[in-house]
Design an enzyme around this catalytic site. Structure first.
Site, PDB file in Angstrom:
ATOM      1  N   THR A  11       7.584 -40.455 -18.216  1.00 34.07           N
ATOM      2  CA  THR A  11       7.428 -39.688 -16.971  1.00 34.07           C
ATOM      3  C   THR A  11       8.561 -38.678 -16.792  1.00 34.07           C
ATOM      4  O   THR A  11       8.321 -37.499 -16.542  1.00 34.07           O
ATOM      5  CB  THR A  11       7.398 -40.664 -15.776  1.00 34.07           C
ATOM      6  OG1 THR A  11       6.356 -41.610 -16.010  1.00 34.07           O
ATOM      7  CG2 THR A  11       7.159 -39.935 -14.466  1.00 34.07           C
ATOM      8  N   GLY A 110      17.731 -45.589 -13.197  1.00 37.60           N
ATOM      9  CA  GLY A 110      17.367 -46.987 -13.454  1.00 37.60           C
ATOM     10  C   GLY A 110      18.518 -47.776 -14.044  1.00 37.60           C
ATOM     11  O   GLY A 110      18.472 -49.010 -14.100  1.00 37.60           O
ATOM     12  N   SER A 139      19.040 -41.749  -8.960  1.00 36.79           N
ATOM     13  CA  SER A 139      17.585 -41.882  -8.849  1.00 36.79           C
ATOM     14  C   SER A 139      16.981 -40.775  -7.984  1.00 36.79           C
ATOM     15  O   SER A 139      17.697 -40.031  -7.307  1.00 36.79           O
ATOM     16  CB  SER A 139      17.234 -43.237  -8.244  1.00 36.79           C
ATOM     17  OG  SER A 139      17.507 -43.199  -6.851  1.00 36.79           O
ATOM     18  N   CYS A 140      15.664 -40.735  -7.958  1.00 39.42           N
ATOM     19  CA  CYS A 140      14.942 -39.717  -7.175  1.00 39.42           C
ATOM     20  C   CYS A 140      15.284 -39.811  -5.685  1.00 39.42           C
ATOM     21  O   CYS A 140      15.595 -38.804  -5.043  1.00 39.42           O
ATOM     22  CB  CYS A 140      13.445 -39.876  -7.393  1.00 39.42           C
ATOM     23  SG  CYS A 140      12.865 -41.585  -7.305  1.00 39.42           S
ATOM     24  N   ASN A 141      15.251 -41.030  -5.136  1.00 44.17           N
ATOM     25  CA  ASN A 141      15.554 -41.186  -3.708  1.00 44.17           C
ATOM     26  C   ASN A 141      17.008 -40.833  -3.417  1.00 44.17           C
ATOM     27  O   ASN A 141      17.319 -40.162  -2.428  1.00 44.17           O
ATOM     28  CB  ASN A 141      15.279 -42.631  -3.266  1.00 44.17           C
ATOM     29  CG  ASN A 141      13.805 -42.857  -3.001  1.00 44.17           C
ATOM     30  OD1 ASN A 141      13.181 -42.100  -2.266  1.00 44.17           O
ATOM     31  ND2 ASN A 141      13.242 -43.883  -3.612  1.00 44.17           N
ATOM     32  N   HIS A 220       7.788 -40.158  -2.266  1.00 44.30           N
ATOM     33  CA  HIS A 220       8.396 -41.063  -1.281  1.00 44.30           C
ATOM     34  C   HIS A 220       8.538 -40.281   0.028  1.00 44.30           C
ATOM     35  O   HIS A 220       8.622 -39.049   0.007  1.00 44.30           O
ATOM     36  CB  HIS A 220       9.805 -41.476  -1.694  1.00 44.30           C
ATOM     37  CG  HIS A 220       9.934 -42.038  -3.074  1.00 44.30           C
ATOM     38  ND1 HIS A 220       9.383 -43.228  -3.458  1.00 44.30           N
ATOM     39  CD2 HIS A 220      10.594 -41.581  -4.168  1.00 44.30           C
ATOM     40  CE1 HIS A 220       9.697 -43.490  -4.721  1.00 44.30           C
ATOM     41  NE2 HIS A 220      10.427 -42.487  -5.184  1.00 44.30           N
TER      42      HIS A 220
HETATM   43  P1  NAD Z   1       8.600 -44.346 -18.458  1.00 41.86           P
HETATM   44  O1  NAD Z   1       8.260 -45.762 -18.737  1.00 41.86           O
HETATM   45  O2  NAD Z   1       7.571 -43.435 -17.903  1.00 41.86           O
HETATM   46  O3  NAD Z   1       9.135 -43.664 -19.788  1.00 41.86           O
HETATM   47  C1  NAD Z   1      10.061 -44.285 -20.625  1.00 41.86           C
HETATM   48  C2  NAD Z   1       9.807 -43.848 -22.054  1.00 41.86           C
HETATM   49  O4  NAD Z   1      10.770 -44.432 -22.914  1.00 41.86           O
HETATM   50  C3  NAD Z   1       8.451 -44.266 -22.591  1.00 41.86           C
HETATM   51  O5  NAD Z   1       7.872 -43.127 -23.154  1.00 41.86           O
HETATM   52  C4  NAD Z   1       8.755 -45.275 -23.681  1.00 41.86           C
HETATM   53  O6  NAD Z   1       7.852 -45.129 -24.757  1.00 41.86           O
HETATM   54  C5  NAD Z   1      10.144 -44.888 -24.107  1.00 41.86           C
HETATM   55  N1  NAD Z   1      10.954 -45.970 -24.645  1.00 41.86           N
HETATM   56  C6  NAD Z   1      10.976 -47.264 -24.283  1.00 41.86           C
HETATM   57  N2  NAD Z   1      11.898 -47.933 -25.010  1.00 41.86           N
HETATM   58  C7  NAD Z   1      12.466 -47.039 -25.834  1.00 41.86           C
HETATM   59  C8  NAD Z   1      13.472 -47.115 -26.824  1.00 41.86           C
HETATM   60  N3  NAD Z   1      14.091 -48.263 -27.105  1.00 41.86           N
HETATM   61  N4  NAD Z   1      13.807 -45.980 -27.491  1.00 41.86           N
HETATM   62  C9  NAD Z   1      13.189 -44.809 -27.213  1.00 41.86           C
HETATM   63  N5  NAD Z   1      12.226 -44.689 -26.274  1.00 41.86           N
HETATM   64  C10 NAD Z   1      11.868 -45.785 -25.608  1.00 41.86           C
HETATM   65  O7  NAD Z   1       9.894 -44.387 -17.539  1.00 41.86           O
HETATM   66  P2  NAD Z   1      10.358 -43.293 -16.474  1.00 41.86           P
HETATM   67  O8  NAD Z   1       9.621 -43.507 -15.217  1.00 41.86           O
HETATM   68  O9  NAD Z   1      10.351 -41.959 -17.113  1.00 41.86           O
HETATM   69  O10 NAD Z   1      11.846 -43.781 -16.200  1.00 41.86           O
HETATM   70  C11 NAD Z   1      12.919 -43.456 -17.071  1.00 41.86           C
HETATM   71  C12 NAD Z   1      14.221 -43.578 -16.310  1.00 41.86           C
HETATM   72  O11 NAD Z   1      14.192 -42.627 -15.226  1.00 41.86           O
HETATM   73  C13 NAD Z   1      14.477 -44.940 -15.644  1.00 41.86           C
HETATM   74  O12 NAD Z   1      15.871 -45.163 -15.612  1.00 41.86           O
HETATM   75  C14 NAD Z   1      13.968 -44.728 -14.234  1.00 41.86           C
HETATM   76  O13 NAD Z   1      14.541 -45.621 -13.300  1.00 41.86           O
HETATM   77  C15 NAD Z   1      14.405 -43.293 -13.995  1.00 41.86           C
HETATM   78  N6  NAD Z   1      13.651 -42.592 -12.941  1.00 41.86           N
HETATM   79  C16 NAD Z   1      12.303 -42.706 -12.865  1.00 41.86           C
HETATM   80  C17 NAD Z   1      11.637 -42.042 -11.853  1.00 41.86           C
HETATM   81  C18 NAD Z   1      10.151 -42.144 -11.691  1.00 41.86           C
HETATM   82  O14 NAD Z   1       9.666 -41.960 -10.596  1.00 41.86           O
HETATM   83  N7  NAD Z   1       9.386 -42.419 -12.716  1.00 41.86           N
HETATM   84  C19 NAD Z   1      12.340 -41.247 -10.952  1.00 41.86           C
HETATM   85  C20 NAD Z   1      13.729 -41.101 -11.101  1.00 41.86           C
HETATM   86  C21 NAD Z   1      14.374 -41.795 -12.106  1.00 41.86           C
END
Ligand code: NAD
Length: 338
Positions: A11, A110, A139-141, A220
């Protein structure tokens, strides 16, 4: 050109990759996945070299018709800086790898503050990120809270913040997450982690937060109260929001009163993936009771941190003189003006 690798093309990672590719001073040298997926096909289609965490899985990708450039270590070796966008708790495990290969790295919200020992928000502490090896983008929030609290604090000194976060249940593609039909207190205990997380960027701010999760996937909503030291008017606060490169006003004349209508608006504006990088602050909600400021702001969880990652890269690589220059470059490259 700053050579950027994105470890974790999900994402956040896929959005950071596209935002980096749009910058005049950066290039994407690779992105990574763990298994074949729709996103892996998209990485190939966009021309991002695709690396995989475990090279013995290469045949799985090739059987699916997905081209693999190598393993994650090969990707890291070519990079000036890695944006780690793996799921929360996985990123910290990659730290040894970044230390071993002496590469700069950025983690996401995260992970805990301790992973980098420094938490970042462009409009709050860009200067402190300059030249660093490790940084965590909050984080986003927390990003949404830091932007507005810092801007109001600079002008009118914030005495105390109270914020309630109504959080989306899952991202749109996460079909196994919920809730489907509930309002979940998350956490039940007060304060939620958001207040202390804001203090990882703005340690001087007195803030208490509460949070709940609702069955929605886009954005949010924050109900925010700030008691100010100095007298201010609604017009003063509107002026601060209008002048900020990462905050936007949702004006009453638009008739928008919900996240669903904001999504429609983002799509109509032609934003890629309907991404809203800015805090969306409802102009008609901005008001005072004495010196206490009230407002509602909507935060697009998938988008606001993306532009922050781009600025963090520039700060750590000493690529721009100051925050204003980097923020303007990032926004312009994405064709977005708050
Ligand atoms: P996600 O699950 O959508 O994407 C994570 C990606 O990492 C996946 O494509 C997965 O295939 C890959 N992955 C998993 N293990 C791996 C590894 N060992 N090596 C390489 N790639 C690997 O997660 P996300 O929502 O994009 O979240 C990522 C980070 O961003 C987290 O710390 C999350 O808390 C933070 N975050 C997320 C959001 C949100 O709303 N989604 C907002 C702000 C921050």
């Amino acid at each position: 050109m700053i050579k950027v690798a994105i470890n974790g093309y999900g994402t956040i990672g896929k959005r950071v990759a596209d935002a980096v590719a749009a910058q005049p001073d950066m290039e994407v040298i690779g992105v990574s996945k763990t298994k074949p997926s729709a996103e892996a096909f998209i990485a190939n289609q966009r021309g991002y070299p695709l690396y995989i965490a475990e090279i013995n899985r290469k045949p799985l990708f090739e059987e699916a018709g997905i081209e693999v450039a190598g393993d994650v270590i090969e990707m890291i070796k070519q990079a000036d800086i890695v944006v780690d966008a793996t799921p929360g708790g996985i990123g910290v495990k990659n730290k040894k790898l970044y230390e071993l290969h002496d590469v700069k790295a950025i983690w996401q919200g995260g992970e805990d503050h301790e992973v980098a020992g420094f938490s970042f928000c462009s409009s709050c502490n860009y200067e402190e990120a300059k030249g660093r090896q490790f940084t965590r983008v909050v984080s986003c929030n927390t990003t949404g809270l830091c932007r507005i609290i810092h801007a109001v604090d600079e002008a009118f000194r914030v005495k105390r913040v109270r914020a309630t976060m109504v959080r989306r249940g899952s991202d749109p593609g996460e079909v196994k997450k919920g809730p489907v039909d509930a309002i979940v207190l998350n956490p039940v205990e007060i304060p939620s982690h958001h207040g202390p997380d804001v203090q990882s960027v703005l340690p001087q701010i007195n803030i208490t937060t509460m949070a709940m999760i609702v069955p929605t996937t886009f954005m949010h909503m924050h109900a925010l109260q700030m008691e100010l030291e100095k007298e201010a008017t609604k017009e003063d606060i509107i002026g601060i929001i209008e002048a900020h490169p990462r905050m936007g006003l949702v004006r009453g004349a638009t008739g928008i009163k919900s996240t669903a209508e904001l999504k429609e608006f983002a799509q109509d504006m032609g934003r890629q993936r309907a991404d809203l990088y800015e805090n969306c602050i409802f102009a008609d909600s901005v008001g005072f009771v004495g010196k206490e400021l009230f407002l509602f702001q909507a935060i697009h969880q998938e988008a606001d941190v993306v532009v922050e990652n781009v600025d963090a890269i520039r700060a750590m690589m000493n690529g721009a003189a100051d925050a204003a220059t980097s923020i303007q470059m990032t926004n312009e490259a994405l064709g977005f003006h708050a």
